[in-house]
Design a protein around this motif. Sequence first.
Motif, PDB file in Angstrom:
ATOM      1  N   LEU A 150      -3.745   7.139   2.789  1.00  0.00           N
ATOM      2  CA  LEU A 150      -4.721   7.413   3.842  1.00  0.00           C
ATOM      3  C   LEU A 150      -5.741   6.291   3.989  1.00  0.00           C
ATOM      4  N   VAL A 151      -6.138   5.675   2.873  1.00  0.00           N
ATOM      5  CA  VAL A 151      -7.150   4.615   2.925  1.00  0.00           C
ATOM      6  C   VAL A 151      -6.511   3.233   3.096  1.00  0.00           C
ATOM      7  N   ARG A 152      -5.199   3.210   3.360  1.00  0.00           N
ATOM      8  CA  ARG A 152      -4.468   1.965   3.623  1.00  0.00           C
ATOM      9  C   ARG A 152      -4.425   1.027   2.424  1.00  0.00           C
ATOM     10  N   TRP A 153      -4.428   1.623   1.227  1.00  0.00           N
ATOM     11  CA  TRP A 153      -4.137   0.891  -0.003  1.00  0.00           C
ATOM     12  C   TRP A 153      -2.999   1.617  -0.718  1.00  0.00           C
ATOM     13  N   PRO A 154      -1.819   1.695  -0.081  1.00  0.00           N
ATOM     14  CA  PRO A 154      -0.732   2.512  -0.638  1.00  0.00           C
ATOM     15  C   PRO A 154      -0.382   2.118  -2.070  1.00  0.00           C
ATOM     16  N   MET A 155      -0.227   3.120  -2.907  1.00  0.00           N
ATOM     17  CA  MET A 155      -0.021   2.878  -4.324  1.00  0.00           C
ATOM     18  C   MET A 155       1.271   2.128  -4.611  1.00  0.00           C
ATOM     19  N   ILE A 156       2.306   2.361  -3.812  1.00  0.00           N
ATOM     20  CA  ILE A 156       3.560   1.650  -4.044  1.00  0.00           C
ATOM     21  C   ILE A 156       3.349   0.153  -3.861  1.00  0.00           C
ATOM     22  N   GLY A 157       2.535  -0.235  -2.902  1.00  0.00           N
ATOM     23  CA  GLY A 157       2.213  -1.650  -2.726  1.00  0.00           C
ATOM     24  C   GLY A 157       1.414  -2.200  -3.889  1.00  0.00           C
ATOM     25  N   LEU A 158       0.479  -1.407  -4.396  1.00  0.00           N
ATOM     26  CA  LEU A 158      -0.321  -1.844  -5.544  1.00  0.00           C
ATOM     27  C   LEU A 158       0.553  -2.036  -6.782  1.00  0.00           C
ATOM     28  N   GLN A 173      -2.136 -10.086   5.453  1.00  0.00           N
ATOM     29  CA  GLN A 173      -1.287 -11.109   6.060  1.00  0.00           C
ATOM     30  C   GLN A 173       0.090 -10.606   6.486  1.00  0.00           C
ATOM     31  N   ASN A 174       0.483  -9.424   6.046  1.00  0.00           N
ATOM     32  CA  ASN A 174       1.845  -8.970   6.299  1.00  0.00           C
ATOM     33  C   ASN A 174       1.837  -7.501   6.726  1.00  0.00           C
ATOM     34  N   PRO A 175       1.445  -7.220   7.969  1.00  0.00           N
ATOM     35  CA  PRO A 175       1.318  -5.827   8.404  1.00  0.00           C
ATOM     36  C   PRO A 175       2.618  -5.037   8.321  1.00  0.00           C
ATOM     37  N   GLY A 176       3.750  -5.731   8.458  1.00  0.00           N
ATOM     38  CA  GLY A 176       5.026  -5.036   8.356  1.00  0.00           C
ATOM     39  C   GLY A 176       5.258  -4.465   6.965  1.00  0.00           C
ATOM     40  N   TYR A 181       5.095  -0.142   2.804  1.00  0.00           N
ATOM     41  CA  TYR A 181       4.530   0.422   1.567  1.00  0.00           C
ATOM     42  C   TYR A 181       3.869   1.771   1.841  1.00  0.00           C
ATOM     43  N   THR A 182       3.269   1.910   3.003  1.00  0.00           N
ATOM     44  CA  THR A 182       2.647   3.188   3.357  1.00  0.00           C
ATOM     45  C   THR A 182       3.709   4.271   3.531  1.00  0.00           C
ATOM     46  N   ARG A 183       4.801   3.949   4.237  1.00  0.00           N
ATOM     47  CA  ARG A 183       5.884   4.920   4.401  1.00  0.00           C
ATOM     48  C   ARG A 183       6.493   5.301   3.054  1.00  0.00           C
ATOM     49  N   ALA A 184       6.687   4.306   2.208  1.00  0.00           N
ATOM     50  CA  ALA A 184       7.263   4.575   0.886  1.00  0.00           C
ATOM     51  C   ALA A 184       6.341   5.472   0.062  1.00  0.00           C
ATOM     52  N   THR A 185       5.043   5.249   0.164  1.00  0.00           N
ATOM     53  CA  THR A 185       4.087   6.064  -0.597  1.00  0.00           C
ATOM     54  C   THR A 185       4.119   7.517  -0.129  1.00  0.00           C
ATOM     55  N   TRP A 186       4.188   7.736   1.184  1.00  0.00           N
ATOM     56  CA  TRP A 186       4.284   9.106   1.696  1.00  0.00           C
ATOM     57  C   TRP A 186       5.601   9.751   1.279  1.00  0.00           C
ATOM     58  N   PRO A 222      14.637  13.694  -8.710  1.00  0.00           N
ATOM     59  CA  PRO A 222      13.629  13.351  -7.698  1.00  0.00           C
ATOM     60  C   PRO A 222      13.136  11.917  -7.829  1.00  0.00           C
ATOM     61  N   LEU A 223      13.024  11.441  -9.078  1.00  0.00           N
ATOM     62  CA  LEU A 223      12.578  10.068  -9.294  1.00  0.00           C
ATOM     63  C   LEU A 223      13.583   9.075  -8.725  1.00  0.00           C
ATOM     64  N   LEU A 224      14.863   9.326  -8.955  1.00  0.00           N
ATOM     65  CA  LEU A 224      15.897   8.451  -8.411  1.00  0.00           C
ATOM     66  C   LEU A 224      15.901   8.485  -6.882  1.00  0.00           C
ATOM     67  N   LEU A 225      15.709   9.684  -6.325  1.00  0.00           N
ATOM     68  CA  LEU A 225      15.672   9.802  -4.865  1.00  0.00           C
ATOM     69  C   LEU A 225      14.496   9.025  -4.289  1.00  0.00           C
ATOM     70  N   ALA A 226      13.313   9.161  -4.908  1.00  0.00           N
ATOM     71  CA  ALA A 226      12.133   8.439  -4.429  1.00  0.00           C
ATOM     72  C   ALA A 226      12.337   6.930  -4.532  1.00  0.00           C
ATOM     73  N   MET A 227      12.958   6.476  -5.625  1.00  0.00           N
ATOM     74  CA  MET A 227      13.239   5.053  -5.771  1.00  0.00           C
ATOM     75  C   MET A 227      14.221   4.572  -4.703  1.00  0.00           C
ATOM     76  N   TYR A 228      15.242   5.377  -4.446  1.00  0.00           N
ATOM     77  CA  TYR A 228      16.242   4.979  -3.455  1.00  0.00           C
ATOM     78  C   TYR A 228      15.617   4.885  -2.060  1.00  0.00           C
ATOM     79  N   VAL A 229      14.800   5.871  -1.705  1.00  0.00           N
ATOM     80  CA  VAL A 229      14.141   5.843  -0.394  1.00  0.00           C
ATOM     81  C   VAL A 229      13.243   4.609  -0.284  1.00  0.00           C
ATOM     82  N   THR A 230      12.502   4.305  -1.348  1.00  0.00           N
ATOM     83  CA  THR A 230      11.644   3.117  -1.351  1.00  0.00           C
ATOM     84  C   THR A 230      12.477   1.856  -1.196  1.00  0.00           C
ATOM     85  N   TRP A 231      13.592   1.794  -1.908  1.00  0.00           N
ATOM     86  CA  TRP A 231      14.487   0.647  -1.837  1.00  0.00           C
ATOM     87  C   TRP A 231      15.002   0.445  -0.415  1.00  0.00           C
ATOM     88  N   ARG A 232      15.404   1.542   0.234  1.00  0.00           N
ATOM     89  CA  ARG A 232      15.906   1.441   1.598  1.00  0.00           C
ATOM     90  C   ARG A 232      14.813   0.983   2.563  1.00  0.00           C
TER      91      ARG A 232
END
Length: 252
Positions: A150-158, A173-176, A181-186, A222-232
């Motif tokens: 929500l605050v635009r500091w997504p934890m996956i990016g951190l 510098q890289n809005p994409g 990272y925001t989508r992956a965090t959600w 669930p952990l593997l699923l979350a990792m796979y979604v992030t990877w994709r």
Amino acid sequence: MSDEAIRVGAHGPQGPRDDEQPGPGVYEPAGQPSAEPERDASKEAAETVLKAFGGVRGMVDMTLPGLVYIVAFNITHKVPTAAWSALALCAVFVVVRLARRETIQHAFSGVFGVAIGAWISMKTGKAEDFYLPGLLWNVGYCLALAVSALVRWPMIGLMLGPITGEMFTWRKQNPGRLAAYTRATWAWVLIMGLKPVILFPLYFTHNINLLGWLKVALGIPPLLLAMYVTWRILLTAPPPIKAELDEEEPEE
């Protein structure tokens, strides 16, 4: 001599022969850069996901103590015996990692969580309390993920920024990549949030067997699923922009 004369003299009037044509990767026509470097960079960044979360070994270290606890409790029906059995397994994991000179970060975090659960369950005498710290941790973790997005500091990016070498360049510098990272965090919020939603009601029913076995079953998938979604998500994201570290040039 004109440029045209130079070209004709070097290659003949028909231009360069076939055997003089530049090979793949040596020459790219202007305005048509190869997409391979970008794809490779995105793939490399995406593959850091599993590494960031300890790999398969880290997931096993976090899951097996809970399995040992529920098995030992069913055999002995004694909370202290089951708790000490889980702690002993965690200690073995740490010793093995130290012997192999591997990082003990994930093994140590497992020991910490198991130790708190063991202490609480032995103090209260309730077998289900062994799983209470993990349930509370899941709730807190999901809340932290949601707030960071929500605050635009997504934890996956951190978490992945230091591993990919981009640090926080994705922030400005890289809005994409910020969007990725925001989508992956959600995605992590939704997937990992299923665990406490399912397990907390069971905790209050005091059904230790169902709670224990479901806790184990909901550990790795669930952990593997979350990792796979992030990877994709990261595979289709712009490549990372490496952070430039200010380093003083050595004096001659």
